[in-house]
Design an enzyme around this catalytic site. Structure first.
Site, mmCIF file in Angstrom:
data_model
loop_
_atom_site.group_PDB
_atom_site.id
_atom_site.type_symbol
_atom_site.label_atom_id
_atom_site.label_comp_id
_atom_site.label_asym_id
_atom_site.label_seq_id
_atom_site.Cartn_x
_atom_site.Cartn_y
_atom_site.Cartn_z
ATOM 1 N N ASP A 35 33.775 7.754 25.205
ATOM 2 C CA ASP A 35 34.523 7.198 26.343
ATOM 3 C C ASP A 35 35.115 5.845 25.993
ATOM 4 O O ASP A 35 36.246 5.522 26.379
ATOM 5 C CB ASP A 35 33.607 7.047 27.573
ATOM 6 C CG ASP A 35 33.240 8.404 28.148
ATOM 7 O OD1 ASP A 35 33.900 9.394 27.774
ATOM 8 O OD2 ASP A 35 32.290 8.465 28.965
ATOM 9 N N LEU A 81 47.797 45.994 27.529
ATOM 10 C CA LEU A 81 47.123 47.032 26.747
ATOM 11 C C LEU A 81 46.916 48.290 27.569
ATOM 12 O O LEU A 81 46.684 48.214 28.775
ATOM 13 C CB LEU A 81 45.745 46.522 26.295
ATOM 14 C CG LEU A 81 45.728 45.404 25.265
ATOM 15 C CD1 LEU A 81 44.328 44.814 25.144
ATOM 16 C CD2 LEU A 81 46.185 45.921 23.910
ATOM 17 N N LYS A 113 36.845 41.928 25.272
ATOM 18 C CA LYS A 113 38.032 41.664 26.096
ATOM 19 C C LYS A 113 37.683 40.559 27.094
ATOM 20 O O LYS A 113 36.978 40.801 28.075
ATOM 21 C CB LYS A 113 38.474 42.937 26.818
ATOM 22 C CG LYS A 113 39.803 42.787 27.520
ATOM 23 C CD LYS A 113 40.305 44.134 28.005
ATOM 24 C CE LYS A 113 41.635 44.013 28.713
ATOM 25 N NZ LYS A 113 41.610 43.153 29.889
ATOM 26 N N ARG A 134 51.704 34.419 30.757
ATOM 27 C CA ARG A 134 52.326 35.691 30.421
ATOM 28 C C ARG A 134 53.491 36.017 31.369
ATOM 29 O O ARG A 134 54.499 36.569 30.947
ATOM 30 C CB ARG A 134 51.274 36.802 30.473
ATOM 31 C CG ARG A 134 51.810 38.145 30.162
ATOM 32 C CD ARG A 134 50.697 39.166 29.970
ATOM 33 N NE ARG A 134 51.285 40.458 29.757
ATOM 34 C CZ ARG A 134 51.631 41.284 30.732
ATOM 35 N NH1 ARG A 134 51.415 40.948 31.986
ATOM 36 N NH2 ARG A 134 52.190 42.439 30.465
ATOM 37 N N CYS A 421 16.421 49.431 64.604
ATOM 38 C CA CYS A 421 16.668 49.195 66.024
ATOM 39 C C CYS A 421 16.164 50.461 66.710
ATOM 40 O O CYS A 421 16.552 51.570 66.346
ATOM 41 C CB CYS A 421 18.167 49.036 66.280
ATOM 42 S SG CYS A 421 18.595 49.245 68.014
ATOM 43 N N CYS A 426 21.770 52.216 71.556
ATOM 44 C CA CYS A 426 22.422 51.061 70.914
ATOM 45 C C CYS A 426 23.842 51.474 70.506
ATOM 46 O O CYS A 426 24.033 52.539 69.905
ATOM 47 C CB CYS A 426 21.624 50.648 69.681
ATOM 48 S SG CYS A 426 22.507 49.516 68.603
HETATM 49 S S1 IVH Z 1 45.404 41.484 22.440
HETATM 50 C C1 IVH Z 1 49.417 43.560 22.612
HETATM 51 N N1 IVH Z 1 42.912 40.738 22.417
HETATM 52 O O1 IVH Z 1 43.715 41.690 27.829
HETATM 53 C C2 IVH Z 1 48.014 43.116 22.665
HETATM 54 N N2 IVH Z 1 44.009 40.839 24.513
HETATM 55 O O2 IVH Z 1 45.461 43.980 29.257
HETATM 56 C C3 IVH Z 1 47.887 41.804 23.291
HETATM 57 N N3 IVH Z 1 42.633 40.157 26.408
HETATM 58 O O3 IVH Z 1 46.886 40.432 28.536
HETATM 59 C C4 IVH Z 1 46.565 41.490 23.760
HETATM 60 N N4 IVH Z 1 40.834 39.678 25.253
HETATM 61 O O4 IVH Z 1 44.943 38.769 28.491
HETATM 62 C C5 IVH Z 1 43.977 40.994 23.187
HETATM 63 N N5 IVH Z 1 40.721 40.055 22.224
HETATM 64 C C6 IVH Z 1 41.771 40.301 22.977
HETATM 65 C C7 IVH Z 1 41.766 40.114 24.382
HETATM 66 C C8 IVH Z 1 42.905 40.408 25.114
HETATM 67 C C9 IVH Z 1 41.382 39.703 26.454
HETATM 68 C C10 IVH Z 1 43.482 40.341 27.597
HETATM 69 C C11 IVH Z 1 44.845 39.704 27.469
HETATM 70 C C12 IVH Z 1 45.835 40.807 27.724
HETATM 71 C C13 IVH Z 1 44.976 41.829 28.414
HETATM 72 C C14 IVH Z 1 45.475 43.226 28.146
#
Ligand code: IVH
Length: 666
Positions: A35, A81, A113, A134, A421, A426
């Protein structure tokens, strides 16, 4: 030291500490020291505004608020995806790739994911110059100032080369940071975020970046807009990301067989609840970039990758209240009112807490962030409360000692954990009974939904299910949203319901313990309501799926003055339920019948009548006998039939039954 030199030194030092702390998880200085350095740098930048820079670590605290976000065009579209939900789906995804590439030698990068918000980061000459959400995939919102406040996003790539690249990844909350932030909000009397995903998207889309700066967001990189020169596969790319100063998910893996992919998925399902962040599936990507190009993409998603989504999803959300619902049987169920959250593809706003014991066991309190589970079609349930400071938590909920709807007495039967109840009139119980009577598995009455059931009960027009059949046309058309056409349709649906089979009729009555399956088994053994109403416990227990408890429940239902009166009223309005297969012409099909005692009609005639109705007649009682028809002065056959659990029917009932059949045949 010249200010320009001091500033440069401070920036290098603070960036180094930032990286160590946020990316490598290693703390090199104390908070106070950190800080002090930051404050000194902020002071110098204020004193010498010409020396300010967008790449200074001071941008991490946020900058001047914006009036609106500007829109930016992505260099390459940000695709989403496709999904798979099962092993079979994944195998067909793989088969398609195998046949397109004409090889079985395939390596996949499998990655958790992350359930956050995707972000594109543009680096020019290795410096972060733009960050965008996005959006619709083609255009997104410029959130550069906000992204700069996220400590795990490098403002400059850790390289001496001059790199131009667009890096994509996920912004999200580590669960512990999310909980800490919500705790702070609660202590400040502010409303808490329902779940990490909502909080991420809300935090990233702040016009005032100092607000974003106050939210402990994280970032992990997983893709690029265009593949950087010299990098041939995902594995190399992820390594490069790490070199450049990004956090890469340590659970990412390369799999070279479908078995390995399936194993990786199973493992992720297993460890999911212990991961430091929320994930909603596993992304499977072809590792090799040249093979990806061969496979290509569709408009919205690449064909070389897919997301294998989790099934019974668990998501966290805020518990905003607990209400007690009164069911058809009078059972009181505590229901959690939740901040809406997507679980398994469905928006969930309520979830069951089962009963008081479960609330205590899970220590779930209003204001907590709770984990909600939905598996298939079952009612969503609250799994547990996520940890939080005990001192700021609300009171433990207790079940009421009166019915929350009719204010009547509640009771807890011996050996039961549930409260009931016990007021049979009721209005909540009545409404649920009507809904159940009209439901698809019971009488399937079109047009009699939850809303109308509520109106009918609240207006006092319906006090038992039998009252449905004595409704006045004009009384209904006077009700809200009930035009003549609707009422006409309802009346014809009600009329049609009178021809229901015995099993559906029984299901509809809602006798405790008698659901669809038991109803069907019972209806298979009794000719009609009268026979069932006269059944002894022995006869009932002889039926598959019926034990002492259900038998007592059935006998109680038919002998209680209130419920037997309802059945009588239903008969009076025209109900005469028999089982479906018997209705269509073979009322005694499958029955092996024995006659005993002196009959009013000649035995031969009785035999013919039975055979015409599809029954088989034999002379003595054996294990195969299913029905004993008794006349006057019966002998030992009756006792034998009883011990064997054979159904016993009086001659009058028998004649009634077969003549009904004859009427139907005609
Ligand atoms: S690759 C064309 N890798 O999942 C591929 N996506 O429905 C681009 N996401 O919009 C995505 N973890 O927000 C990729 N390890 C990962 C991910 C990932 C989460 C999300 C991302 C994307 C959505 C696809």
């Amino acid at each position: 030291m010249k200010p320009v030199t001091e500033i440069a030194n401070l920036r290098i030092l603070i960036s180094k500490y930032n990286h160590a702390y946020y990316t490598e998880n290693a703390s090199e200085v104390s908070d106070e020291q950190y800080d002090a350095l930051m404050n000194r740098l902020l002071f110098l930048e204020r004193e010498y505004p010409d020396l300010k820079s967008e790449f200074s670590p001071t941008v991490r605290v946020g900058s001047v608020p914006l009036a609106s976000f500007s829109s930016v065009l992505h260099e390459a579209p940000m695709l989403s995806l496709s999904n798979v939900f099962s092993q079979e789906d994944f195998i067909s995804f793989n088969n398609r790739i195998v046949s397109d590439l004409d090889t079985e030698q395939i390596a996949y990068s499998v990655e958790p994911k992350l359930d956050g918000v995707s972000l594109s980061l543009v680096y020019r000459d290795s410096m972060l110059v733009q960050a965008a959400t996005r959006g619709d995939g083609v255009r997104g919102e410029d959130v550069t100032s906000n992204a700069r406040t996220i400590r795990s996003i490098p403002l400059k790539l850790h390289t001496d080369e001059s790199i131009n690249v667009e890096i994509r990844g996920e912004v999200f909350f580590m669960t512990k940071n999310f909980q800490k932030m919500n705790l702070g909000k609660k202590e400040a009397g502010e409303s808490v975020f329902a779940n990490p995903r909502n909080a991420t998207s809300g935090s990233l889309r702040q016009l005032d970046s100092s607000v974003t700066a106050s939210r402990p967001l994280s970032f992990m990189a997983y893709a690029t807009g265009f593949y950087p020169a010299g990098i041939l596969n995902q594995n190399q790319l992820l390594k490069k990301f790490h070199e450049w100063g990004f956090v890469v998910n340590p659970k990412n893996k390369i799999c070279t067989t479908t078995e390995q992919v399936i194993e990786a998925y199973d493992e992720l399902v297993e460890v999911r609840s212990n991961l430091p962040m929320e994930i909603d599936g596993m992304v499977i990507k072809l590792n090799d970039f040249s093979l990806r190009d061969k496979i290509g993409s569709l408009a919205r998603a690449p064909k070389w990758a897919t997301a294998w989504k989790f099934h019974a999803e668990e998501m966290s959300t805020a518990l905003i209240g607990i209400e007690v619902q009164v069911g058809r049987t009078g059972r009181l169920t505590p229901v959690a009112r939740l901040e809406p959250v997507q679980v398994g593809g469905v928006v969930v706003t309520n979830a069951t807490l089962h009963n008081q014991e479960e609330i205590i066991r899970k220590d779930v309190r209003v204001g907590d962030i709770v984990l909600v589970r939905r598996a298939g079609d079952v009612i969503p349930e609250v799994v547990k409360s996520l940890p939080s400071e005990v001192s700021t938590r609300g009171q433990l909920f207790s079940m009421p000692d009166k019915c929350p709807v009719c204010n009547g007495p509640v009771a807890q039967p011996d050996g039961e954990i549930n409260l009931y109840c016990i007021n049979p009139s009721c209005s909540a119980r009545l409404q649920r009974s009507l809904e159940h009577w009209a439901s698809r598995k019971s009488l399937d009455i079109d047009g009699l939904g939850e809303k109308l059931c509520g109106q009918l009960v609240n207006s006092g027009m319906v006090k038992t299910i039998a009252d449905l059949y004595n409704l006045e046309f004009h009384a209904l058309t006077n009700m809200e949203r009930m035009g003549e056409l609707k009422v006409t349709k309802l009346f014809s649906a009600l009329e049609k319901s009178k021809t229901v089979s015995l099993s559906r009729f029984l299901t509809g009555l809602g006798i405790p313990g008698v659901g669809e399956v038991v109803s069907r088994d019972i209806a298979g053994r009794f000719m009609g309501l009268e026979a069932l109403g006269a059944a002894t416990e022995e006869e009932l227990i002889a039926i598959k799926g019926v034990g002492h408890v259900i038998a007592t429940s059935i006998i109680g239902f038919f002998s209680s003055p209130i419920t037997s009166e309802v059945i009588q009223q239903l008969v009076n309005v025209g109900f005469d339920p028999v089982e479906e297969e018997k209705r269509i012409g073979k009322i005694l099909a499958g029955e092996t019948i024995v006659f005993t005692g002196s009959l009013q009609i000649p035995r031969q005639k009785a035999k013919e009548l039975a055979q015409m109705a599809g029954g088989k007649v034999t002379g003595s009682i054996t294990g195969k006998t299913t029905m004993l028809v008794i006349g006057e002065n019966v002998g030992s056959k009756l006792g034998k039939a009883k011990t064997l659990g054979v159904k016993i029917v009086s001659e009058n009932d028998f004649i009634e039954l077969v003549s009904k059949e004859q009427r139907r045949i005609k």
